[in-house]
Design an enzyme around this catalytic site. Structure first.
Site, mmCIF file in Angstrom:
data_model
loop_
_atom_site.group_PDB
_atom_site.id
_atom_site.type_symbol
_atom_site.label_atom_id
_atom_site.label_comp_id
_atom_site.label_asym_id
_atom_site.label_seq_id
_atom_site.Cartn_x
_atom_site.Cartn_y
_atom_site.Cartn_z
ATOM 1 N N LEU A 74 0.842 -1.195 0.000
ATOM 2 C CA LEU A 74 0.000 0.000 0.000
ATOM 3 C C LEU A 74 0.876 1.243 0.000
ATOM 4 O O LEU A 74 1.717 1.427 0.876
ATOM 5 C CB LEU A 74 -0.924 0.005 1.221
ATOM 6 C CG LEU A 74 -2.026 1.088 1.248
ATOM 7 C CD1 LEU A 74 -3.216 0.597 2.066
ATOM 8 C CD2 LEU A 74 -1.534 2.410 1.814
ATOM 9 N N HIS B 169 7.525 1.502 11.229
ATOM 10 C CA HIS B 169 8.069 2.789 10.799
ATOM 11 C C HIS B 169 7.070 3.882 11.190
ATOM 12 O O HIS B 169 5.855 3.639 11.172
ATOM 13 C CB HIS B 169 8.268 2.772 9.281
ATOM 14 C CG HIS B 169 9.047 3.919 8.738
ATOM 15 N ND1 HIS B 169 8.461 5.142 8.474
ATOM 16 C CD2 HIS B 169 10.360 4.042 8.416
ATOM 17 C CE1 HIS B 169 9.380 5.965 7.997
ATOM 18 N NE2 HIS B 169 10.542 5.332 7.952
#
Length: 338
Positions: free
Chosen positions: A127, A231
């Protein structure tokens, strides 16, 4: 502006390549390599064209299209069954408890064990939303459209589903986890290993990675503290996955230590709550905000719209959504509340 998710086409390679250059590394499913991206699109075209409704080794690529300009501004992917071409490796974080009667002491040690436990699962991944479009709920549209696609093609997917989140990458594009674990055995930087994996697969991990568990306490602090952390740009994605019913169960990526989320497909909220119905009208003024999808395989489209479901299961949607999806009264659509 109007946006819709649609099945990818071979000619989408250039916008995908331009977006891949913006990912910043650690994004294996969207490498900045035209040949690899072209192979993904060809594989997706084969998957979209397969007409037997069964579980196979397929990869589907969807793209987010601005219907006013025709520009591709995002993408996402689905894998029906990972680990079929080569083993699907993860680290599993476990605890070993040992007790000494003489010392009257119990010691608990965390271990990272190389495993293929998740092999055979379906996966949502890849994505990416163009930085200029990260507003207005388009990331949510990208993410949840995949679950509507699964609901509409349920027999093509496994019972379990996973999602790998990118781990911590430093400002120089390196990975503290890679440097502390695998990098010690391979003599290559994280960027080199990540690129090689994106292009050639991770069989080299099976060939060279030690098979014995790694004691977390023996890693340096920088590697230890990033295990299982997403992240910073992936924290919102992790929350969306948790909202859908995914959970982190101790599996981490072998390259960057990012968390792997998992659940049963039929427990995913957007799969479980998706409903099909015939369109009764396309001029609804006020209804429930929803994701609405139509089409099969390469004709799949999904967009936001207003939806109202009657007692008989038929649906009315607003004119703008009907125009974006190119549907008319009598067509079948699927919907799930936003």
């Amino acid at each position: 502006m109007s946006f819709r998710l649609r099945a990818s086409r071979l000619e989408d390679i250039e916008p995908l390549y331009e977006m891949a250059k913006l990912t910043g590394g650690g994004f294996t499913n969207l490498p900045a390599d035209r040949q690899s991206l072209g192979a993904k699109l060809e594989r997706a075209a084969t998957a979209f064209a397969r007409d037997d409704d069964r579980l196979g080794d397929d990869q589907f690529v969807l793209v987010l299209e601005n219907t006013e300009t025709g520009q591709v501004r995002g993408t996402c992917q689905l894998f029906t069954q990972v680990g079929q071409q080569w083993p699907f490796y993860s680290y599993r974080l476990t605890t070993l408890t040992q007790h000494s009667q003489e010392l009257d002491r119990t010691v608990r040690a965390e271990l990272l064990s190389l495993t293929t436990d998740l092999e055979g699962s379906s996966e949502v991944g890849g994505l990416f939303l163009h930085p200029n479009e990260r507003a207005g709920g388009l990331g949510l549209l990208l993410a949840r459209s995949r679950y509507l696609f699964i609901a509409m093609h349920r027999l093509r997917f496994a019972d379990r589903i996973i999602a790998e989140l990118r781990g911590i990458i430093d400002d120089a594009g390196g990975s503290p986890f890679w440097d502390g674990v695998a990098g010690r055995f391979f003599g290559m930087s994280f960027q080199e290993a990540d690129y090689f994996n994106a292009i050639n697969g991770n069989q080299f991990i099976a060939d060279l990675m030690p098979k014995h568990p790694v004691y977390v306490a023996m890693l340096d602090e920088e590697a230890r503290k990033v295990i299982g952390l997403p992240h910073p740009t992936g924290r919102a994605a992790m929350r969306m996955l948790e909202h859908e019913g995914f959970a982190y169960e101790g599996y981490v990526d072998i390259f960057d230590g990012g968390p792997t989320m998992s659940t049963r497909i039929d427990r995913v909220h957007s799969v479980r709550d998706a409903r099909p119905g015939k369109l009764s009208a396309t001029d609804l003024d006020i209804g429930q905000r929803a994701l609405i999808a139509t089409g099969t395989l390469d004709s799949f489209r999904c967009a936001y719209g207003q939806c109202e479901i009657a007692e008989d299961g038929t649906m009315a949607i607003d004119e703008a959504c009907a125009r974006t999806l190119d549907v008319v009264a009598g067509d079948e659509v699927w919907s799930v509340p936003r």
